[in-house]
Scaffold this active site. Sequence first.
Site, mmCIF file in Angstrom:
data_model
loop_
_atom_site.group_PDB
_atom_site.id
_atom_site.type_symbol
_atom_site.label_atom_id
_atom_site.label_comp_id
_atom_site.label_asym_id
_atom_site.label_seq_id
_atom_site.Cartn_x
_atom_site.Cartn_y
_atom_site.Cartn_z
ATOM 1 C CB ALA A 8 -0.918 0.012 1.220
ATOM 2 C CE LYS A 19 -2.557 -0.038 4.725
ATOM 3 N NZ LYS A 19 -2.331 -0.757 5.983
ATOM 4 C CG ASP A 106 3.967 -5.227 11.153
ATOM 5 O OD1 ASP A 106 5.005 -5.674 11.678
ATOM 6 O OD2 ASP A 106 3.987 -4.372 10.256
#
Lengths: 194, 358
Positions: A8, A19, A106
């Site tokens: 992205a 985004k 993440d």
Amino acid sequence: MEKRGAEAVVELFPDRVIKTRVPKSYRIPELDERLRSERTRAEAKIISEARRAGIPTPIVYDVRQYALVMEFVDGRPMKEVITPELSRAVGVLVGRLHKAGLIHGDLTTSNMILRGDVIYMIDFGLSFWDGTLEARGVDVHVYYQTLISSHEDHEALMDAFAEGYRAAFPEAADDVLRRVKEIEYRGRYKTETP
Amino acid sequence: MAFYGFFIGLRLPESIVRGMRGEKRLARNGDMLVIMQSKKVLGIEGTAWSLSAAIVGHDRVYAEAGHPYVPETGGIHPMAAAQHHASHIAPIIRQVLDSGVGFDGVAFSRGPGLGPCLRTVATAARALALAYDVPLIGVNHCVAHIEVGRWQTGCHDPVVLYVSGANSQVIAFRRGRYRVFGETLDIGIGNALDKFGRHLGLQHPGGPKIEALAREGKSYIKMPYVVKGMDLSFSGMMSAAKEAAATHSKEDVCFSLQENAFAMLVEVTERALAHTGKDEVLIGGGVGANGRLQAMLDAMCKDRGAKFYAPPRKFFGDNGSMIAYTGLIQLEHGMTLDIADSAVLPNYRTDDVVIPWL
């Protein structure tokens, strides 16, 4: 300003971020469009579910076909400001997230922003629904790895995290933290630790 | 004027040796050109279906012979494969020895692989090393796929997509070892393709036949696409492909299966590139020979400004040359084994091996 990740592009404006998941020429258009729109919608859904579970996240202003328009959380990345006290608060947030059946995917200290005295979690691009010990363990393991690789007093930070995680998710925390240790000792991850 | 000479066993400074890749081991030494008579290693591969031996030097493959195990029905039976290896290992070693090329060490595939196959090959390697009084070298099969690719393509520090029957991994060098950044959580892509091939009634190995059918396919059938971070899962996709085969043409199912599975592999490779900041991609392993997968990786690399490397076709599948070549660089770094410590390692991990040459 623009940030380019693997899938992205994030454009930063004073009042919002956009985004956009960019097309990949290696995939056939049908698959490419399906993945980009599915993932955009899934990310929006996970962000709002995380908010409902008590995790501060950017507000989603608009969900387009391949893009999310979100609040710009103007603060300092956890990477620069972390203390044991803040790491404990991160533990509470991750505990709530896992309790809600979500995995961030993440959990680095760059994906947490301190604004005022509130910690925001950002970038749910790799997040998914999973209630297994393994998924939770890997999630926490990623956070620990970031601490170990970039923060001097990582042991105190890890202990503080565990304390917060236990407080928020007492019914599963011990099993998850035991699994984190097992993951560390597996060949694949063992040698990652400096 | 240039002076040409042969120096046996001459050790060049590391900086010079590292600069040498490709055809000849030529090093400029002041006004003199020195051609090194480099060492050679005899290597034996036999982790699964492939039984192959080769003698390799830095400049080329000097001799190679093989006798692959082809199951009469179904997939690989470990004991039958080991029996096959035991019956054919002596003749293929005889073939490479008959080339008359000397060697300075004997390397064998120590793992990962099927235990019975590994033990057969290790036994032959030990006997050879003792008979010729040269060092024994245990080679990690996955590392060998990477090293033969670096050797053959000249890339330096790549993100490696290693795709074979049992393995589907994204690997990159960091802090002294090849680290696994992502891998399959269930089955390897090669085994998945072979199984689906059997489902369609195709003969083993199914991969190349699926590739040919896929070229005739036109419409994409939706299948589960499972990427978690840098890890992959193929089992849901395989069930969907089998179901789809009942109602769609073989060509369309093969096309969809390839597009779906390869997009997953390329996506995790791209993530690893972004994560590590590297700018080279190397493909290895039997499935790496697939033209569509190579084209997709090449497209991804072009979009990112990275370079894509693929070795010549014969180095994709398991082969003795990759074991011999990796054995050769291990020998040069003193990574040899005492017979007593040379037990096979069926679960040998890529990141168990310390890599001193990169």
